[in-house]
Structure formats: structure tokens, C-alpha cells
Design a protein around this motif. Structure first.
Motif, short mmCIF file in Angstrom:
data_model
loop_
_atom_site.label_atom_id
_atom_site.label_comp_id
_atom_site.label_asym_id
_atom_site.label_seq_id
_atom_site.Cartn_x
_atom_site.Cartn_y
_atom_site.Cartn_z
N GLU A 88 36.56 28.97 24.64
CA GLU A 88 35.47 29.56 25.41
C GLU A 88 35.93 30.88 26.04
OE1 GLU A 88 32.32 28.74 25.70
OE2 GLU A 88 32.51 26.96 24.44
N GLU A 89 35.04 31.85 26.05
CA GLU A 89 35.34 33.15 26.63
C GLU A 89 34.13 33.62 27.42
OE1 GLU A 89 36.90 35.27 28.23
OE2 GLU A 89 38.31 35.87 26.67
N ILE A 90 34.40 34.36 28.46
CA ILE A 90 33.34 35.02 29.21
C ILE A 90 33.74 36.48 29.39
CG2 ILE A 90 32.56 32.94 30.40
CD1 ILE A 90 34.17 33.71 32.79
N SER A 91 32.79 37.29 29.82
CA SER A 91 33.07 38.71 30.02
C SER A 91 33.70 38.93 31.39
CB SER A 91 31.77 39.51 29.91
OG SER A 91 31.22 39.40 28.63
N TRP A 92 34.64 39.87 31.45
CA TRP A 92 35.34 40.16 32.69
C TRP A 92 35.23 41.64 33.02
CZ3 TRP A 92 37.43 36.21 35.48
CH2 TRP A 92 37.55 34.97 34.82
N LYS A 93 35.01 41.95 34.27
CA LYS A 93 35.13 43.31 34.78
C LYS A 93 36.55 43.46 35.35
CE LYS A 93 30.81 44.77 34.28
NZ LYS A 93 30.42 45.96 33.51
N THR A 94 37.17 44.59 35.09
CA THR A 94 38.53 44.80 35.58
C THR A 94 38.56 45.94 36.60
OG1 THR A 94 39.07 46.32 33.77
CG2 THR A 94 39.54 43.98 33.42
N TYR A 95 39.52 45.83 37.51
CA TYR A 95 39.68 46.83 38.57
C TYR A 95 41.10 46.68 39.12
CZ TYR A 95 39.08 42.85 41.73
OH TYR A 95 39.23 41.64 42.37
N ASN A 96 41.54 47.62 39.95
CA ASN A 96 42.89 47.47 40.51
C ASN A 96 42.99 47.83 41.99
OD1 ASN A 96 42.71 50.24 40.44
ND2 ASN A 96 44.45 50.57 39.05
N VAL A 97 41.89 48.30 42.58
CA VAL A 97 41.92 48.76 43.97
C VAL A 97 41.30 47.71 44.88
CG1 VAL A 97 41.08 50.50 45.59
CG2 VAL A 97 41.87 51.18 43.32
N TRP A 98 41.91 47.48 46.03
CA TRP A 98 41.32 46.64 47.07
C TRP A 98 41.60 47.27 48.43
CZ3 TRP A 98 45.02 43.00 49.55
CH2 TRP A 98 46.28 43.02 48.95
N GLY A 99 40.70 47.01 49.36
CA GLY A 99 40.77 47.66 50.65
C GLY A 99 41.49 46.83 51.69
N CYS A 100 42.15 47.50 52.62
CA CYS A 100 42.86 46.85 53.71
C CYS A 100 42.37 47.40 55.05
CB CYS A 100 44.37 47.09 53.60
SG CYS A 100 45.13 46.38 52.13
N ARG A 101 42.15 46.49 55.98
CA ARG A 101 41.81 46.86 57.34
C ARG A 101 42.84 46.14 58.23
NH1 ARG A 101 39.61 49.78 54.50
NH2 ARG A 101 37.41 50.40 54.41
N LEU A 102 43.94 46.82 58.51
CA LEU A 102 45.10 46.22 59.16
C LEU A 102 45.39 46.91 60.49
CD1 LEU A 102 47.46 45.95 56.03
CD2 LEU A 102 45.75 44.30 56.84
N PRO A 103 46.23 46.32 61.32
CA PRO A 103 46.59 46.99 62.57
C PRO A 103 47.16 48.40 62.35
CG PRO A 103 47.27 44.69 62.66
CD PRO A 103 46.79 44.94 61.26
#
Length: 522
Positions: A88-103
Motif C-alpha cells: 500500500e502507498e499513499i501520496s506524501w508532501k515533503t518539506y524540511n523547515v519548521w519553526g521555533c519559538r524559544l526563549p
């Protein structure tokens, strides 16, 4: 669904209790092996903590939102190995960036071999970068060892000699690192990392991996993360259609091979005859008899409630019932008007309010997912789906005994949700005025809809202080899978546990053929 007026009996070979990813992985692989399998799910929707649901045109993920190693094959991710095994296979969106809200401030970062070094140089300077490079060097042989053995090859019987034997060379090469892999990551971090921000960062990643800080997280789990996230050209994945699409693919695989899924089928008791588990009894009286095995994908605490008194040794019951548990969750599921929002919103954001509180402190670490930036089909045109949650750090005891219809419950929901709103406002300042759908989930929500003991994230067994028990139990015919049996919290770990349990019931010949089919040969 079971017939409430005329109880009947159904016969099968294996009954699987629960249709979470662990249970579905086990059942689908068993069906592929040729077993007659029936999955009993108490909820009316399959998927357990990974199920999706719809409100007013918005499609929400109930739980997991971060995937990797899913958009290519062969993959080291056990969940991808399960999908490959059942075709079984499904479609995937790919990305590499994520956001941080840190001290330290608000910034974006990326997965990949060198990207975190850029963050460290900007925030901490060259010494922190040197320490990170040294940690990468130390972890290199450990990550190679952690992925030397595909989870698909594991089984808990003597047949493992043959299925693991095909990986003899990489396993021998990993032997010198075995003691470190089975211990906690904390001591490895302590030897290399002195910079306080990097230590906090690693504690955060460990908590997201296992529900425990670095001092309690298995070095093997962190090594696997380094193998997945900190390599060249790596991407993260998101399933088109949300986590529900993943669940649907696994259900398709189960049914394609003749397996049966019964929804609204609440298991009240495991049937035991002549010191052997022989099936289950559902609410309403229907019985499903299993000639080969009963597999519980429920948590360790919930599984014990299903076993008749005297069927398990008291020492086993005492040991398993005392398994330490992670705390629970708070959730915000929001459907919002996206008019005028920036085009470059990230799919994920992580907020930490105060490192000094400790990463496990309630409401300190908050995770946000906006999957419609990748898959607009999850919402009406011009809208966004948002999921904000506290990942296993919400104390159940705050909620215990509250009536969900009471004013006290409503007030506590509002109070405990406020930090999640505030975290989200660091990304979308006017988000409250944009809401068209607002759902707040609590530990009692987890407990009720997921049938989870105290709404728990799962077992909190610190590395080096305890071991996960694997699928076997003292009761013949009763096996277990899910997050109570295999280290690590999240979809890869539970998929691995389900696959391992299925392998244990299969012949070595069929198991070996499956490994060939998915490219796990040497």
C-alpha cells in the motif's frame, strides 16, 4: 457491530484488540502471511491515536503530525516497511523547515546534516558548533548500528536465528556499540555537550521521541533520529489526506488480504480456556473465537483489565500494573479563516516558554501543526487547519474525577488551553478572531475516545532502569503489541511492535519471503 439482542460466535485464527497503528500493523502483516484475522475496535473510527475526523469541512489529525522516512523505499522507518509489506502507498508532501519559538527567540530551522550548525553559530557561537560536530562524530557509528537491523526482520522465537542471520555482518559490526545503544542517551550527551542551549535542545528532542528527557531516553532512539534527520538532503513527510489517509491505507491492506475490521466492537474480556487465550467477548455478548492467538494492542494497563482473574500470575500482574506512565495531552483543533496570512507559514512550530522549568513541565513545551500549508484539501478553500497540543506533559490528576458536563470542567479547559492560544499567537497574532471551528481536548478526552489508561501518552520506562517486555505473556495464546511492548513513543515504534508480533506468529519461510519482497536482504 455486535448484535445487541442475539449474541453469536464468530471463528477466526487471530483476534487483534484495537485498531491503532500497532494493532493495524500487526493485523495487516498477519493477513499478508495468510492468517484469518479479525480486528476489534471499540471506537467507530479506526486508527487509535492516529485517527482523523471531520468537522464543518475541516479534516483534523487527532494525534501524530510529524513523519519522516515515508516518501521513499527501502526505508529504515518500520511504518514504511509495513506499508511496503502490504503493498500500500499513499501520496506524501515533503518539506524540511519548521519553526521555533524559544526563549532565545523566534526562528526557522531545518532537518539535515549541517543546518542546525547555522542556528548554533547564530545563537551560541563557534564553540557550540564544534561540540555539535563532535556529537555527530560520536553518534555516527551508533546511528549506523541502530539501523543495521531492519525492524521487519525481528521476531520473538527461535526463528530469529534465521531471519536475523541474513544481517549477520552488519550486526557483528554493531556489537562494539551495543552497550551504549541499550543505555540512556544522557551520559553520551554529558560527555560531549556543555553548551546549555544545545543540551536543552537535545532534551526537547528526546522528550518528543520518548516522553522522557535525555537522561531517560534510549541512545538507540536518538541514534535512529540522527540517522533519519541529520543526513544530507533529508526531508520530512506529511501524508496527503492527513493521518486518516495512512490509516485508510493500512485498513485497505488488511482487507485486501482477507482481514476483517469490526468497528464499534468493544472487547469486554479475553476468553481463557485450559490456561490458554482462545478469543474475546464483546459488549453485548458476541464471542470471537481465535484458534491461533489473541493479540492485544491496548496499553499494558488496559490489557490487564481484560484478562479473567487467575489467568495470569500475580507477580506478572503486579509488575506490569506498576509500569510508570507518561502524562497526557491538551489539544486545540482549530479551523480558521486564512485570508491575508503569510504564504511562508511553516507546517510545524515548537514553543518552549522557559528552559529552566524543565522540558517535562506542564504547558512548557507546546507543538503546533498547520498541515494545510502542505495539503490544502484538508480545509475549505481559503482556510487552515491547526492542531496545537502539549506532547505528553499534561497531568491527568488535575482532571481526575471531573464531570465533563460540569462548569468546573469547562473552566479548567479554558485555563489549561490559554497557554496553547498564547503560543499560537506568536505565529498568528489574531488567530482567535479567525476561528470558525474550535475544539479543546483534555486528558479525559484521550481516556474516553482512545481507551487510554489515564489518557496516557504511553509507558515512561527510563533507559537503563527497565526494559520493554516484547509481545509475549505467561498466558498461552496471548500476545501484545503497541507502545507498551517496544521502546519509543510514536508511529515507528508501534508499527515495529505490531510487525514483530506478526512475525513471531508466522513461519520463518513466509517471514523471509516478506523480507525479500520489501528489499530487506543483504
Amino acid at each position: 457491530m455486535s448484535d445487541q439482542t442475539s449474541p453469536q460466535t464468530q471463528n477466526t485464527e487471530v483476534v487483534v484488540i484495537g485498531s491503532g497503528i500497532g494493532g493495524l500493523s500487526c493485523a495487516a502483516i498477519l493477513a499478508r502471511y495468510g492468517f484469518a484475522v479479525t480486528v476489534c475496535e471499540s471506537h467507530t473510527i479506526p486508527g487509535g491515536a492516529a485517527h482523523g475526523f471531520e468537522r464543518s469541512g475541516y479534516i483534523f489529525d487527532s494525534g501524530p503530525s510529524l513523519y519522516s522516512g515515508m516518501s521513499y523505499s527501502p526505508s529504515t522507518n518500520p511504518l514504511k516497511q509495513v506499508l511496503d509489506a502490504i503493498g500500500e502507498e499513499i501520496s506524501w508532501k515533503t518539506y524540511n523547515v519548521w519553526g521555533c519559538r524559544l526563549p532565545e527567540g523566534d526562528f526557522d530551522t531545518s532537518v539535515g546534516a549541517d543546518q542546525f550548525c547555522d542556528v548554533l553559530m547564530r545563537l551560541r557561537g563557534s564553540q557550540a558548533v564544534q561540540e555539535w560536530r563532535e556529537l555527530q562524530r560520536v553518534m555516527a557509528p551508533l546511528k549506523d548500528a541502530a539501523v543495521a537491523l531492519p525492524m521487519a526482520a525481528m521476531r520473538y522465537d527461535l526463528g530469529a536465528i534465521f531471519t536475523l542471520g541474513r544481517f549477520a555482518l552488519p550486526l557483528l559490526q554493531s556489537v562494539p556499540h551495543a552497550s551504549k545503544l541499550t543505555g540512556a542517551f544522557g551520559p553520551i550527551m554529558d560527555e560531549v555537550i556543555k553548551d546549555p542551549f544545545t543540551r536543552n535542545w537535545l532534551d526537547m528532542l528526546c522528550f518528543l521521541l520518548s516522553g522522557l528527557p535525555a537522561s531517560g531516553t534510549s541512545a538507540a532512539e536518538v541514534a535512529f533520529m540522527f540517522a533519519e534527520w541529520y543526513r544530507p538532503d533529508v526531508v520530512l513527510d506529511y501524508p496527503v489526506g492527513g493521518s486518516a489517509a495512512l490509516v485508510e491505507a493500512m485498513v485497505r491492506g488488511l482487507k485486501k488480504y482477507g482481514g476483517d475490521l469490526k468497528l464499534g466492537a468493544h472487547v469486554e474480556q479475553v476468553l481463557v480456556e485450559n490456561n490458554r487465550a482462545v478469543g474475546v467477548r464483546l459488549r453485548g455478548g458476541e464471542e470471537i473465537r481465535a484458534s491461533k492467538a489473541v493479540v492485544s494492542a491496548a496499553s499494558v494497563w488496559d490489557t490487564l483489565k481484560l484478562i479473567p482473574l487467575g489467568a495470569l500470575p500475580q507477580s506478572f500482574i503486579k509488575e506490569r500494573s506498576q509500569t510508570p506512565d507518561c502524562e497526557s495531552f491538551m489539544h486545540l483543533h482549530l479551523g480558521i479563516d486564512a485570508t491575508g496570512l503569510p504564504e511562508d507559514l511553516a507546517c510545524h512550530y515548537i514553543t518552549v516558554n522557559d528552559w529552566d522549568q524543565g522540558i517535562t513541565s506542564p504547558l512548557n513545551l507546546i507543538v503546533m501543526s498547520i498541515p494545510t500549508v502542505l495539503d490544502p484539501s484538508l480545509a475549505p478553500p481559503g482556510k487552515h487547519v491547526i492542531h496545537v497540543y502539549t506532547p505528553g506533559n499534561e497531568p491527568y490528576d488535575l482532571w481526575s474525577g471531573l464531570d465533563r458536563r460540569s462548569p468546573e470542567y469547562a473552566q479548567l479547559k479554558e485555563e489549561r488551553a490559554e497557554p496553547m492560544w498564547q503560543a499560537l499567537e506568536r505565529v498568528i497574532p489574531d488567530v482567535r478572531s479567525r476561528c470558525e471551528v474550535t475544539l479543546v481536548g483534555t486528558p479525559l478526552t484521550h481516556e474516553r475516545f482512545l481507551r487510554r489508561h489515564r489518557g496516557s501518552y504511553g509507558p515512561a520506562i527510563p533507559a537503563g532502569q527497565g526494559t520493554f517486555p516484547g509481545p509475549q505473556t505467561p498466558l498461552a495464546g496471548l500476545l501484545c503489541c503497541g507502545d507498551s511492548t517496544f521502546p519509543g513513543i510514536g508511529l515507528p515504534a508501534v508499527a515495529a511492535s505490531g510487525m514483530i508480533t506478526a512475525n513471531t506468529l508466522a513461519s520463518v519461510q513466509k517471514h523471509s519471503q516478506m523480507l525479500d519482497d520489501i528489499g530487506c536482504g543483504v
